[in-house]
Design a protein around this motif. Structure first.
Motif, PDB file in Angstrom:
ATOM      1  N   GLY A  66    -107.096  16.061 -18.134  1.00 45.31           N
ATOM      2  CA  GLY A  66    -106.635  15.631 -17.179  1.00 45.31           C
ATOM      3  C   GLY A  66    -106.911  14.169 -16.975  1.00 45.31           C
ATOM      4  N   GLY A  67    -106.341  13.510 -15.894  1.00 43.09           N
ATOM      5  CA  GLY A  67    -106.391  11.950 -15.697  1.00 43.09           C
ATOM      6  C   GLY A  67    -106.069  11.250 -16.709  1.00 43.09           C
ATOM      7  N   THR A  68    -106.045   9.855 -16.319  1.00 44.30           N
ATOM      8  CA  THR A  68    -105.688   8.876 -17.258  1.00 44.30           C
ATOM      9  C   THR A  68    -106.812   7.930 -17.490  1.00 44.30           C
ATOM     10  OG1 THR A  68    -103.478   9.630 -16.734  1.00 44.30           O
ATOM     11  CG2 THR A  68    -103.703   7.152 -18.060  1.00 44.30           C
ATOM     12  N   ALA A  69    -107.284   7.525 -18.717  1.00 41.13           N
ATOM     13  CA  ALA A  69    -108.195   6.590 -18.902  1.00 41.13           C
ATOM     14  C   ALA A  69    -107.299   5.054 -19.170  1.00 41.13           C
ATOM     15  CB  ALA A  69    -108.916   6.605 -20.356  1.00 41.13           C
ATOM     16  N   THR A  70    -108.158   4.189 -18.721  1.00 41.00           N
ATOM     17  CA  THR A  70    -107.729   2.884 -18.772  1.00 41.00           C
ATOM     18  C   THR A  70    -108.474   1.999 -19.448  1.00 41.00           C
ATOM     19  OG1 THR A  70    -108.551   1.862 -16.642  1.00 41.00           O
ATOM     20  CG2 THR A  70    -106.425   3.022 -16.583  1.00 41.00           C
ATOM     21  N   CYS A  71    -108.230   0.635 -19.723  1.00 39.84           N
ATOM     22  CA  CYS A  71    -109.197  -0.289 -20.274  1.00 39.84           C
ATOM     23  C   CYS A  71    -110.449  -0.586 -19.433  1.00 39.84           C
ATOM     24  CB  CYS A  71    -108.452  -1.598 -20.721  1.00 39.84           C
ATOM     25  SG  CYS A  71    -107.793  -2.443 -19.469  1.00 39.84           S
ATOM     26  N   GLN A  72    -110.404  -0.229 -18.258  1.00 35.64           N
ATOM     27  CA  GLN A  72    -111.535  -0.433 -17.230  1.00 35.64           C
ATOM     28  C   GLN A  72    -112.289   0.692 -16.855  1.00 35.64           C
ATOM     29  OE1 GLN A  72    -109.432  -2.872 -14.057  1.00 35.64           O
ATOM     30  NE2 GLN A  72    -110.561  -4.732 -15.128  1.00 35.64           N
ATOM     31  N   ALA A  73    -111.726   1.847 -16.868  1.00 29.48           N
ATOM     32  CA  ALA A  73    -112.152   3.133 -16.406  1.00 29.48           C
ATOM     33  C   ALA A  73    -111.813   4.403 -17.201  1.00 29.48           C
ATOM     34  CB  ALA A  73    -111.881   3.488 -15.049  1.00 29.48           C
ATOM     35  N   LYS A  74    -112.784   5.247 -17.482  1.00 28.88           N
ATOM     36  CA  LYS A  74    -112.423   6.561 -18.237  1.00 28.88           C
ATOM     37  C   LYS A  74    -111.685   7.467 -17.567  1.00 28.88           C
ATOM     38  CE  LYS A  74    -116.994   6.609 -20.839  1.00 28.88           C
ATOM     39  NZ  LYS A  74    -118.178   7.359 -20.967  1.00 28.88           N
ATOM     40  N   ALA A  75    -110.930   8.420 -17.990  1.00 30.44           N
ATOM     41  CA  ALA A  75    -110.171   9.375 -17.454  1.00 30.44           C
ATOM     42  C   ALA A  75    -111.063  10.316 -16.659  1.00 30.44           C
ATOM     43  CB  ALA A  75    -109.521  10.371 -18.574  1.00 30.44           C
ATOM     44  N   VAL A  76    -110.583  10.789 -15.463  1.00 25.54           N
ATOM     45  CA  VAL A  76    -111.267  11.609 -14.595  1.00 25.54           C
ATOM     46  C   VAL A  76    -110.924  13.192 -14.759  1.00 25.54           C
ATOM     47  CG1 VAL A  76    -112.209  11.901 -12.185  1.00 25.54           C
ATOM     48  CG2 VAL A  76    -111.745   9.760 -13.052  1.00 25.54           C
ATOM     49  N   CYS A  77    -111.643  13.987 -15.021  1.00 26.52           N
ATOM     50  CA  CYS A  77    -111.258  15.375 -15.003  1.00 26.52           C
ATOM     51  C   CYS A  77    -110.437  15.982 -13.964  1.00 26.52           C
ATOM     52  CB  CYS A  77    -112.345  16.239 -15.601  1.00 26.52           C
ATOM     53  SG  CYS A  77    -111.986  18.103 -16.048  1.00 26.52           S
ATOM     54  N   SER A  78    -109.531  16.605 -14.297  1.00 27.44           N
ATOM     55  CA  SER A  78    -108.513  17.095 -13.228  1.00 27.44           C
ATOM     56  C   SER A  78    -109.276  18.386 -12.504  1.00 27.44           C
ATOM     57  CB  SER A  78    -107.365  17.421 -13.308  1.00 27.44           C
ATOM     58  OG  SER A  78    -107.143  18.066 -14.406  1.00 27.44           O
ATOM     59  N   VAL A  79    -110.188  18.974 -13.055  1.00 25.86           N
ATOM     60  CA  VAL A  79    -110.803  20.234 -12.826  1.00 25.86           C
ATOM     61  C   VAL A  79    -112.082  20.027 -12.327  1.00 25.86           C
ATOM     62  CG1 VAL A  79    -111.633  22.499 -13.732  1.00 25.86           C
ATOM     63  CG2 VAL A  79    -109.640  21.425 -14.858  1.00 25.86           C
ATOM     64  N   CYS A  80    -112.937  19.354 -12.803  1.00 26.67           N
ATOM     65  CA  CYS A  80    -114.438  19.045 -12.260  1.00 26.67           C
ATOM     66  C   CYS A  80    -114.665  17.812 -11.372  1.00 26.67           C
ATOM     67  CB  CYS A  80    -115.551  19.487 -13.431  1.00 26.67           C
ATOM     68  SG  CYS A  80    -115.453  18.106 -14.622  1.00 26.67           S
ATOM     69  N   GLY A  81    -113.501  16.713 -11.998  1.00 30.62           N
ATOM     70  CA  GLY A  81    -113.836  15.633 -11.371  1.00 30.62           C
ATOM     71  C   GLY A  81    -114.929  14.591 -11.842  1.00 30.62           C
ATOM     72  N   GLN A  82    -115.526  15.041 -13.174  1.00 26.12           N
ATOM     73  CA  GLN A  82    -116.256  13.977 -13.808  1.00 26.12           C
ATOM     74  C   GLN A  82    -115.373  13.279 -14.722  1.00 26.12           C
ATOM     75  OE1 GLN A  82    -119.160  15.368 -16.495  1.00 26.12           O
ATOM     76  NE2 GLN A  82    -117.703  16.885 -17.534  1.00 26.12           N
TER      77      GLN A  82
END
Length: 750
Positions: free
Chosen positions: A584-600
């Protein structure tokens, strides 16, 4: 006789106006005759003459009562019948009825022609002139009147509607070549329907009903039109339709049977195999007429015939002469005829199918009468078993009187039990039936009159016995049986009532859910397990059974593991742990993806998305010029970083030209103020040259000679010569003269 002798007539007795007869007397003048010397001159004899004067008066005749034409007249009656029917009439003249005759005017035309006696009358009102001719035609004039006769039409009793069929014309025959009758007949009556005459007249056929290209029978209708007899026959009250049947000759096409039909024979619910028939069975299509065979049906199933790839409708049947039955088993080729539904376009076709003729297979043997009247010890031959049996075959057919040979080895003359004695059927001489595999056997039941046994008594050793009341030496001892042993009690014999045998083993089949039988309680992954117990005494066994449901995991919250995965632990059993990858989540060129389950955060930074088109100075690659638009670098839609791909914005600026400047060589140029490298040079133009001055360019103002015009246009030869001296070159002058002036000069002899 003395003659002639002159006479002196007495005129006083004559009345010249009298129409009555008059007698005039005269005296003989003998003295002046030739016979004066022979006859006495004086005599009393008188000469006489009767005088009737002609009446020369003419009186006008008037018809006061016209005659009538008596009788009934029909069309085609001869005209002379009117004459004979002319009766009565009265004419008067000079105040009195005069005699005479009435006649038709013979000079009057009839239907535009001379009124001959034999002319046939036309139906309708016919008016004719009648002339009265007086008997005294000298003193009375003729007179005329008209009479009108209603001539009745002939009546059509029946139009003969049918014509001889046309069947000898080939397909494609034109309508005009069919040879259709031009006239049709009709029964016509003259008043009496019992007396008719056949007449004919024109038939007009309906050409639109004819198709020269169809092989099918077609009926062309037409109308009987009264043309020849239109003035004699009344138009029919009903339809005047006639018809002719036309069937053009056509050679039918023989179809090709691409799939042969299958013969199928059934009897009620029984069906033989495809293309099979029993030996001596009627080989037919449909059913037989005898009631006992009404359920036997033969049929040809399927089959297909085609012409040029087109399926042709029709039916299959056996060719005439096909045998009604086959007397022996084997395979026979039978001819099948395909009869098309459309027998006009298509001809019958034939093919053969193999018919397998088979024997009926025995299905059952009717049971023979049981032998129950013989005593124990009766010899086999004395049983008098039947010599013949009755059988049924697979299709339900009944066969009687089939010989049988009984097996005496299966007979026990000392047995009182029911015995089934079998026999072999003798089918060698029967061509229509056969044994199945395995073969059927005839059976007869024999039950010999048994012993008169006493009651069973126990022998205390697991057996019991009985003695025949007829003969005490006949004793029968058998093992005890019946009853059911348990783990706590032996079985009790159902015959003699004594306990016998051993105790039975425990019956560990009871499934009782009680604490004392619990082997293991239910867990996250397994159901509760119990031991089975004895159904009799309740003792616990070793086999188990499951009860209830699996509890399932009671998971805690997902916890991040810091390495792109997260885990959770079951609250019921800490050893049960589940670990899965973050998602889950979506990575960008400035930030990694954030897991939609655990939030890391997990994974890698995404690549730049160089799709943004921002027209700002920081992204400018090249500004707009005279010939090109402004160009910018595309940038990242997330962080704004500049990429390498470009895009264009705005419009081309176009040249901003300066003033035209003469180049001193009959050309002038101008330079773009935005880019001095952009220069445009063109020839001078405009202005008007004279014989003394060059033309002045209308753009840059420079005097130029390339378009110098001689001042001698339209001038004289001396003027041109002066020009030559001034310019110094003939060629230079010729180059600036107009073509027509050049021609003039050539004509001047220069």
């Amino acid at each position: 006789m003395f003659a002639p002798i002159p006479v002196i007539w007495d005129t006083s007795a004559y009345d010249p106006n009298s129409l009555e007869p008059q007698t005039i007397y005269g005296t003989l003048d003998v003295a002046n005759s030739y016979f004066h010397d022979k006859i006495v001159t004086e005599t009393d004899v008188k000469a006489t003459i009767e005088v009737s004067l002609m009446d020369t008066r003419v009186f006008q005749t008037t018809i006061v009562t016209p005659p009538t034409v008596e009788g009934t007249f029909y069309a085609l009656d001869r005209y002379e019948t009117l004459t004979s029917g002319l009766k009565g009439g009265k004419a008067m003249a000079n105040g009195q009825e005069i005699e005479g005759t009435f006649e038709f005017d013979e000079d009057e035309l009839l239907y535009g022609d001379t009124a001959y006696p034999g002319i046939g009358l036309k139906y309708g009102q016919l008016t004719r002139t009648v002339v009265f001719k007086p008997t005294n035609s000298r003193n009375y004039t003729t007179a005329a009147c008209t009479v009108t006769v209603n001539v009745l039409p002939l009546t059509i009793v029946r139009i003969n509607p049918n014509f001889e069929d046309i069947t000898d014309k080939p397909i494609g025959t034109a309508f005009e070549q069919l040879g259709l009758a031009e006239a049709g007949s009709m029964d016509v009556m003259r008043g009496d329907p019992q007396k008719t005459t056949i007449m004919s007249d024109t038939v007009v056929w309906d050409k639109n009903q004819y198709d020269p290209n169809t092989p099918y029978e077609q009926r062309i209708t037409g109308r009987l039109v009264l043309s020849t007899w239109k003035d004699y026959i009344a138009p029919p009250e009903g339809a005047s339709t006639v018809s002719v049947k036309v069937k053009l000759k056509y050679d039918p096409v023989v179809p090709v049977i691409v799939t042969a039909p299958t013969f199928r024979w059934t009897k009620g619910d029984f069906r033989l195999g495809d293309n099979q028939i029993f030996v001596s069975e009627t080989f037919q299509i449909g059913t037989e007429t005898p009631p006992e065979e009404a359920d036997e049906i033969g049929a040809l199933i399927g089959g297909e015939a085609r012409v040029g790839g087109k399926k042709i409708d029709g039916t299959f049947s056996f060719k005439a002469g096909t045998p009604k039955w086959f007397s022996a088993a084997g395979t026979y080729n039978v001819t099948v005829v395909f009869t098309p539904s459309d027998t006009v376009r298509y001809a019958p076709a034939e093919c053969t199918i193999p018919i397998e003729v088979v024997k009926r297979i025995l299905l059952s043997i009717e049971p023979s009468t049981d032998i129950t009247n013989k005593e124990v010890g009766t010899e086999f031959d004395a049983l008098w078993l039947p010599s013949f049996v009755n059988c049924r075959t697979e299709d339900g057919s009944f066969y009687s009187g089939i010989g049988v040979t009984w097996d005496k080895t299966s007979y026990d003359l000392n047995s009182t039990a029911e015995q089934a004695i079998t026999g072999t059927l003798n089918l060698g001489d029967i061509p229509t039936i056969q044994q199945p595999v395995p073969e059927l056997k005839a059976t007869v039941k024999v039950r010999l009159i048994p012993h008169d046994w006493s009651d069973w008594t126990p022998d205390s050793n697991g057996t019991h016995s009985r003695v025949c009341a007829r003969n005490s030496s006949h004793k029968e001892t058998v093992s005890c049986s019946g009853g059911t042993a348990t783990c706590q009690a032996k079985a009790v014999c159902s015959v003699c009532g004594q306990a016998y045998g051993q105790f039975a083993a425990h019956d560990f089949t009871a499934e009782v859910v009680e604490e004392k039988y619990l082997k293991s309680a239910a867990t996250c992954t397994e159901k509760a397990v119990y031991y089975k117990s004895c159904t009799v005494c309740g003792e616990k066994g070793t086999e188990t059974f499951e009860v209830g449901n699996i509890l399932g995991h009671d998971w805690g919250e997902w916890q991040p593991n810091g390495n792109g995965i997260h885990s959770r632990i079951c609250k019921r059993n800490a050893t049960h742990k589940e670990t899965v990858s973050c998602s889950g989540g979506t990575a960008t060129c400035q930030a990694k993806a954030v897991c939609s389950v655990c939030g890391q955060e997990y994974g890698q930074l995404a690549a730049h998305d160089f799709t943004a088109e921002v027209a700002e100075e920081q992204y400018l690659k090249s500004a707009a010029t005279c010939t090109e638009k402004a160009t910018y670098y595309k940038s990242c839609t997330v962080c704004g970083e500049k990429g390498t791909e470009t895009f264009e914005v705005g419009n081309i600026l176009g040249h901003d030209w300066g003033e035209w400047q003469s180049n001193g060589n009959d050309t002038h140029s101008r330079i773009c103020t935005r880019n001095s490298g952009h220069k445009e040079t063109v020839n001078c133009s405009g202005g008007t040259a004279t014989c003394q001055e060059k033309a002045v360019c209308s753009v840059c103002g420079q005097a130029w000679h390339t378009q110098l015009h001689g001042g001698n246009r339209g001038g004289t030869v001396p003027e041109i010569r002066r020009d030559l001296h001034r310019k110094g070159s003939l060629l230079q002058v010729l180059r600036h003269l107009r073509p027509e002036r050049q021609g003039h000069r050539r004509g001047s002899g220069l």
